[in-house]
Scaffold this motif. Structure first.
Motif, PDB file in Angstrom:
ATOM      1  N   GLN A  80       3.875 -20.522  -6.629  1.00 55.72           N
ATOM      2  CA  GLN A  80       4.562 -21.475  -5.402  1.00 55.72           C
ATOM      3  C   GLN A  80       4.555 -19.732  -4.296  1.00 55.72           C
ATOM      4  N   GLN A  81       5.267 -18.786  -5.638  1.00 52.92           N
ATOM      5  CA  GLN A  81       5.902 -17.647  -4.721  1.00 52.92           C
ATOM      6  C   GLN A  81       4.822 -16.769  -4.651  1.00 52.92           C
ATOM      7  N   GLU A  82       4.267 -16.969  -5.555  1.00 53.53           N
ATOM      8  CA  GLU A  82       3.318 -15.826  -4.943  1.00 53.53           C
ATOM      9  C   GLU A  82       1.865 -16.090  -4.261  1.00 53.53           C
ATOM     10  N   ALA A  83       1.644 -17.504  -3.862  1.00 56.88           N
ATOM     11  CA  ALA A  83       1.203 -17.703  -2.891  1.00 56.88           C
ATOM     12  C   ALA A  83       1.479 -17.777  -1.842  1.00 56.88           C
ATOM     13  N   GLU A  88       2.480 -13.756   3.553  1.00 55.22           N
ATOM     14  CA  GLU A  88       2.800 -12.711   4.008  1.00 55.22           C
ATOM     15  C   GLU A  88       2.521 -11.347   4.104  1.00 55.22           C
ATOM     16  N   LEU A  89       2.271 -10.567   2.658  1.00 52.95           N
ATOM     17  CA  LEU A  89       1.529  -9.502   2.530  1.00 52.95           C
ATOM     18  C   LEU A  89       0.200  -9.154   3.168  1.00 52.95           C
ATOM     19  N   ALA A  90      -0.669 -10.323   3.819  1.00 52.67           N
ATOM     20  CA  ALA A  90      -1.724 -10.029   3.507  1.00 52.67           C
ATOM     21  C   ALA A  90      -2.103  -9.106   4.515  1.00 52.67           C
ATOM     22  N   GLY A  91      -3.011  -7.510   4.555  1.00 50.10           N
ATOM     23  CA  GLY A  91      -3.341  -6.849   5.147  1.00 50.10           C
ATOM     24  C   GLY A  91      -2.045  -5.471   5.185  1.00 50.10           C
ATOM     25  N   SER A  92      -1.030  -5.345   4.494  1.00 51.06           N
ATOM     26  CA  SER A  92      -0.446  -5.122   4.817  1.00 51.06           C
ATOM     27  C   SER A  92      -0.220  -3.377   4.074  1.00 51.06           C
ATOM     28  N   GLY A  93      -0.905  -3.362   2.765  1.00 49.13           N
ATOM     29  CA  GLY A  93      -1.203  -2.464   1.924  1.00 49.13           C
ATOM     30  C   GLY A  93      -0.634  -2.284   1.179  1.00 49.13           C
ATOM     31  N   VAL A  94      -0.053  -3.288   0.865  1.00 47.03           N
ATOM     32  CA  VAL A  94       1.393  -4.099  -0.026  1.00 47.03           C
ATOM     33  C   VAL A  94       0.283  -4.726  -1.461  1.00 47.03           C
ATOM     34  N   GLN A  95       0.240  -4.480  -2.943  1.00 43.31           N
ATOM     35  CA  GLN A  95      -0.351  -5.165  -3.873  1.00 43.31           C
ATOM     36  C   GLN A  95       0.461  -6.428  -4.583  1.00 43.31           C
ATOM     37  N   LEU A 105       5.499  -6.454  -6.335  1.00 43.23           N
ATOM     38  CA  LEU A 105       4.423  -6.141  -5.623  1.00 43.23           C
ATOM     39  C   LEU A 105       4.512  -4.445  -5.586  1.00 43.23           C
ATOM     40  N   VAL A 106       3.431  -3.548  -5.738  1.00 42.84           N
ATOM     41  CA  VAL A 106       2.970  -2.717  -5.495  1.00 42.84           C
ATOM     42  C   VAL A 106       2.890  -1.435  -4.044  1.00 42.84           C
ATOM     43  N   MET A 107       4.096  -1.269  -3.769  1.00 39.75           N
ATOM     44  CA  MET A 107       4.061  -0.723  -2.536  1.00 39.75           C
ATOM     45  C   MET A 107       3.774   0.838  -2.307  1.00 39.75           C
ATOM     46  N   PRO A 108       3.041   1.615  -1.758  1.00 38.93           N
ATOM     47  CA  PRO A 108       2.383   2.940  -2.443  1.00 38.93           C
ATOM     48  C   PRO A 108       3.159   3.442  -0.836  1.00 38.93           C
ATOM     49  N   GLY A 109       3.215   4.800  -2.082  1.00 36.14           N
ATOM     50  CA  GLY A 109       4.149   5.758  -1.541  1.00 36.14           C
ATOM     51  C   GLY A 109       3.285   6.546   0.258  1.00 36.14           C
ATOM     52  N   VAL A 209       6.239   2.512  -4.911  1.00 36.95           N
ATOM     53  CA  VAL A 209       7.392   1.957  -5.576  1.00 36.95           C
ATOM     54  C   VAL A 209       6.934   0.385  -5.586  1.00 36.95           C
ATOM     55  N   GLU A 210       7.927  -0.297  -6.842  1.00 38.26           N
ATOM     56  CA  GLU A 210       7.904  -1.534  -7.420  1.00 38.26           C
ATOM     57  C   GLU A 210       9.092  -2.450  -7.837  1.00 38.26           C
TER      58      GLU A 210
END
Length: 219
Positions: A80-83, A88-95, A105-109, A209-210
């Motif tokens: 449920q948390q993953e979904a 929430e993060l669709a289109g944000s660039g965060v994997q 969550l992989v947050m590109p520099g 940042v992960e």
């Protein structure tokens, strides 16, 4: 022989369900189901070990059922948390990556920080607000923020920069309501690259940042 029949039946019931991955379209066992199966097998073994000879079959079945419920519960919680994170993060660039009962969550520099800085980009703060909204809703998890750099510059500078960046993300999450006792941060500098530092694209991938999200129950 009967105890193995009971064990097999419990595991089959717990692991027999398949789901469709909404992101790949592939059929797979859900994380909830896999967790239930592992819990059932573990519970059955413990039931066998702790039951008297006459009650062993009953102990196996009871242990499998209890273990399956516990394992499935953790899996369902993380499902449920993953979904919600993906939503929430669709289109944000965060994997959003999933490995068993852990979410990363992989947050590109290029979207998190200016070059050679640990001050968050103002444009990235709403993304972290979205992350915090999910984390406060699903509060039975522990959180590790890891910072990474590419290999350009000195090892010492990269180490310090990665530590400051991880600390900045963790500090922001605290400031917007994520409980501080759930959060830890660590910098890894240029260690653990995910791509070739010999190319510009590779270096960009390594600057990241992960945020690793793990259930307290999975310890």
């Amino acid at each position: 022989m009967n105890k193995w029949i009971a064990l097999g039946a419990a595991v089959v019931v717990a692991t027999g369900c398949q789901t469709i991955d909404p992101y790949t379209g592939e059929q797979k066992a859900s994380n909830t189901t896999v967790g239930a199966g592992i819990g059932a097998a573990t519970g059955a073994v413990l039931g066998a070990m702790t039951s008297s000879k006459g009650d062993r079959n009953k102990g196996i079945l009871t242990g499998a059922l209890v273990g399956g419920a516990v394992g499935g519960g953790v899996g369902y919680y993380m499902d449920q948390q993953e979904a919600l994170l993906r939503q929430e993060l669709a289109g944000s660039g965060v994997q959003v990556q999933r490995n068993g009962d852990e979410i990363r969550l992989v947050m590109p520099g290029n979207i998190t920080f200016p070059t050679n800085s640990h001050d968050l980009n103002s444009s990235f703060m709403p993304v972290l607000d979205s992350v915090a909204k999910v984390l406060t809703k699903f509060d039975q998890t522990q959180l590790m923020v890891d910072g990474f750099t590419d290999s350009q510059g000195s090892f010492e500078y990269n180490q310090q920069l990665s530590e400051r960046r991880a600390s900045s993300v963790a500090g922001y999450l605290r400031n917007v309501g994520v409980a501080s006792q759930r959060l830890q941060s660590k910098g890894w500098g240029e260690r653990y690259p995910v791509a070739d530092n010999g190319t510009a694209a590779g270096r960009a991938a390594n600057r990241r940042v992960e945020l690793n999200i793990k259930s307290f129950d999975s310890q």
